[in-house]
Design a protein around this motif. Sequence first.
Motif, PDB file in Angstrom:
ATOM      1  N   ILE A   1       0.803  -1.184   0.049  1.00 21.91           N
ATOM      2  CA  ILE A   1       0.061  -0.100   0.144  1.00 21.91           C
ATOM      3  C   ILE A   1       0.822   1.313  -0.074  1.00 21.91           C
ATOM      4  O   ILE A   1       0.700   2.287  -0.878  1.00 21.91           O
ATOM      5  N   VAL A   2       1.820   1.377   0.911  1.00 23.47           N
ATOM      6  CA  VAL A   2       2.862   2.398   0.795  1.00 23.47           C
ATOM      7  C   VAL A   2       3.536   2.726  -0.504  1.00 23.47           C
ATOM      8  O   VAL A   2       3.429   4.007  -1.049  1.00 23.47           O
ATOM      9  N   ILE A   3       4.003   1.607  -1.028  1.00 24.07           N
ATOM     10  CA  ILE A   3       4.611   1.755  -2.391  1.00 24.07           C
ATOM     11  C   ILE A   3       3.629   2.195  -3.564  1.00 24.07           C
ATOM     12  O   ILE A   3       3.938   3.187  -4.475  1.00 24.07           O
ATOM     13  N   VAL A   4       2.387   1.850  -3.461  1.00 15.17           N
ATOM     14  CA  VAL A   4       1.439   2.072  -4.215  1.00 15.17           C
ATOM     15  C   VAL A   4       0.946   3.790  -4.302  1.00 15.17           C
ATOM     16  O   VAL A   4       0.947   4.332  -5.247  1.00 15.17           O
TER      17      VAL A   4
ATOM     18  N   ASN B   1      13.079   7.211  -1.855  1.00 18.34           N
ATOM     19  CA  ASN B   1      13.511   7.187  -0.670  1.00 18.34           C
ATOM     20  C   ASN B   1      12.837   6.002   0.007  1.00 18.34           C
ATOM     21  O   ASN B   1      12.016   6.033   0.744  1.00 18.34           O
ATOM     22  N   GLU B   2      13.909   4.948   0.015  1.00 17.72           N
ATOM     23  CA  GLU B   2      13.575   3.704   0.627  1.00 17.72           C
ATOM     24  C   GLU B   2      13.283   3.595   1.958  1.00 17.72           C
ATOM     25  O   GLU B   2      12.693   2.966   2.589  1.00 17.72           O
ATOM     26  N   ASN B   3      14.540   4.466   2.663  1.00 18.06           N
ATOM     27  CA  ASN B   3      14.202   4.468   4.024  1.00 18.06           C
ATOM     28  C   ASN B   3      12.983   5.087   4.615  1.00 18.06           C
ATOM     29  O   ASN B   3      12.266   4.604   5.684  1.00 18.06           O
ATOM     30  N   LEU B   4      12.491   6.090   3.979  1.00 15.83           N
ATOM     31  CA  LEU B   4      11.113   6.685   4.325  1.00 15.83           C
ATOM     32  C   LEU B   4      10.083   5.780   4.165  1.00 15.83           C
ATOM     33  O   LEU B   4       9.339   5.605   5.124  1.00 15.83           O
ATOM     34  N   LEU B   5      10.064   4.994   2.988  1.00 17.27           N
ATOM     35  CA  LEU B   5       9.129   4.152   2.808  1.00 17.27           C
ATOM     36  C   LEU B   5       9.063   3.022   3.716  1.00 17.27           C
ATOM     37  O   LEU B   5       7.859   2.609   4.202  1.00 17.27           O
ATOM     38  N   SER B   6      10.096   2.758   4.146  1.00 23.94           N
ATOM     39  CA  SER B   6      10.447   1.725   5.213  1.00 23.94           C
ATOM     40  C   SER B   6       9.802   1.981   6.433  1.00 23.94           C
ATOM     41  O   SER B   6       9.170   1.242   7.077  1.00 23.94           O
TER      42      SER B   6
ATOM     43  N   TYR C   1      21.333  14.689   7.264  1.00 26.11           N
ATOM     44  CA  TYR C   1      21.316  14.318   8.682  1.00 26.11           C
ATOM     45  C   TYR C   1      19.835  13.853   8.734  1.00 26.11           C
ATOM     46  O   TYR C   1      19.425  13.251   9.735  1.00 26.11           O
ATOM     47  N   GLY C   2      18.955  14.287   7.780  1.00 28.24           N
ATOM     48  CA  GLY C   2      17.355  14.023   7.775  1.00 28.24           C
ATOM     49  C   GLY C   2      17.281  12.478   7.480  1.00 28.24           C
ATOM     50  O   GLY C   2      16.659  11.842   8.112  1.00 28.24           O
ATOM     51  N   GLY C   3      18.050  12.017   6.429  1.00 19.93           N
ATOM     52  CA  GLY C   3      18.018  10.530   6.228  1.00 19.93           C
ATOM     53  C   GLY C   3      18.968   9.786   7.161  1.00 19.93           C
ATOM     54  O   GLY C   3      18.151   8.606   7.524  1.00 19.93           O
ATOM     55  N   LEU C   4      19.969  10.350   7.951  1.00 21.31           N
ATOM     56  CA  LEU C   4      20.448   9.623   8.988  1.00 21.31           C
ATOM     57  C   LEU C   4      19.372   9.515  10.302  1.00 21.31           C
ATOM     58  O   LEU C   4      19.364   8.382  10.665  1.00 21.31           O
ATOM     59  N   PHE C   5      18.557  10.446  10.219  1.00 21.98           N
ATOM     60  CA  PHE C   5      17.535  10.382  11.491  1.00 21.98           C
ATOM     61  C   PHE C   5      16.493   9.295  11.261  1.00 21.98           C
ATOM     62  O   PHE C   5      16.092   8.460  12.132  1.00 21.98           O
TER      63      PHE C   5
ATOM     64  N   ILE D   1      14.386   3.759  12.305  1.00 21.45           N
ATOM     65  CA  ILE D   1      14.003   2.577  11.363  1.00 21.45           C
ATOM     66  C   ILE D   1      14.834   1.392  12.476  1.00 21.45           C
ATOM     67  O   ILE D   1      14.286   0.548  12.896  1.00 21.45           O
ATOM     68  N   THR D   2      16.077   1.658  12.407  1.00 22.16           N
ATOM     69  CA  THR D   2      16.839   0.675  12.959  1.00 22.16           C
ATOM     70  C   THR D   2      17.127   0.503  14.574  1.00 22.16           C
ATOM     71  O   THR D   2      16.854  -0.653  15.029  1.00 22.16           O
ATOM     72  N   VAL D   3      16.775   1.699  15.220  1.00 21.15           N
ATOM     73  CA  VAL D   3      17.122   1.611  16.757  1.00 21.15           C
ATOM     74  C   VAL D   3      15.617   1.439  17.215  1.00 21.15           C
ATOM     75  O   VAL D   3      15.690   0.699  18.420  1.00 21.15           O
TER      76      VAL D   3
END
Length: 290
Positions: free
Chosen positions: A26-29, A46-51, A134-138, A143-145
């Motif tokens: 759904i998010v990808i669509v 932006n794979e990180n934001l979608l994830s 830094y936005g992408g890092l955040f 996601i990771t933590v």
Amino acid sequence: MLDFTKEFKEVKIIPAVFWYIFTLFIVIVIASIKGILTGDMDLLDNENLLSLISTTLFIIILLYKFRVNKDKLLLMIKDYLEKINIKEIFGVVTTQICLSMGISLLLIGIVYFLFPDILNKLLSESSVAEASSYGGLFIAMIITVICAPLMEELLFRAIIFKRISKKFNIYIGVIISSLIFGLLHIELAIIGAFIFGIACCILYLKYKNILIPMTVHFFNNLLAFLPQLDLNATTDTSPMTNNDAISSIMFGSILLLIGLSFFIRFIINNKKYLKSGFSPKLSQDNIYLN
């Protein structure tokens, strides 16, 4: 003692996997439709934001399926604060770091002597930072933590491990859920992830509170993510040499042995909890008693 392995609604494996795939789809669509309508495909790239979005939605769905409410959550947090053993948590995290680093260094050294050109190419490609701002890092850190420990503990421990254990037995549940958990972590430390999954299963059985393995998972991922915090750090991309490979094998072997000794001691100290397994679900009237 309160047992939070039986005070929430059971969630089956297949529906949980379906909802995971569905939220991602759904998010990808939606991102694709937005990109087509606006001509801006940045969100889709932006794979990180979608994830982050899909994982957050999946966590919300799981919490709803578990029938988590304010009263039970507050009671579980209180129980968590009474049970938490900081020394044990950091012991498990230290064990995981030793195992992951040890296995990674050992494999890197071995692969170098078998396929040196391929390894150096892979190491060079992996040195490119995924987060360039830094936005992408955040987002990557969230996601990771935060998201990964929440989602993975709910899915792998509270659903897959619990359901398989009840259908077969505890040992099969531990092995299969941890094996799947390890296989989905495709980096070189896949064996370390498998062992980490076993430790989290035991902690879930021992404390009867999913917040305990979530905490271990949180600190493990936090420590693993810390090296990425400096976007300006330079990465050594020079080819690996024979001496580098020998050092990698030596240090990897030492760390692996240390990690295995910690892990074996952890298993011995907690083997009685594997025998206890999961208790039958309490009736609704007895949820807050014990």
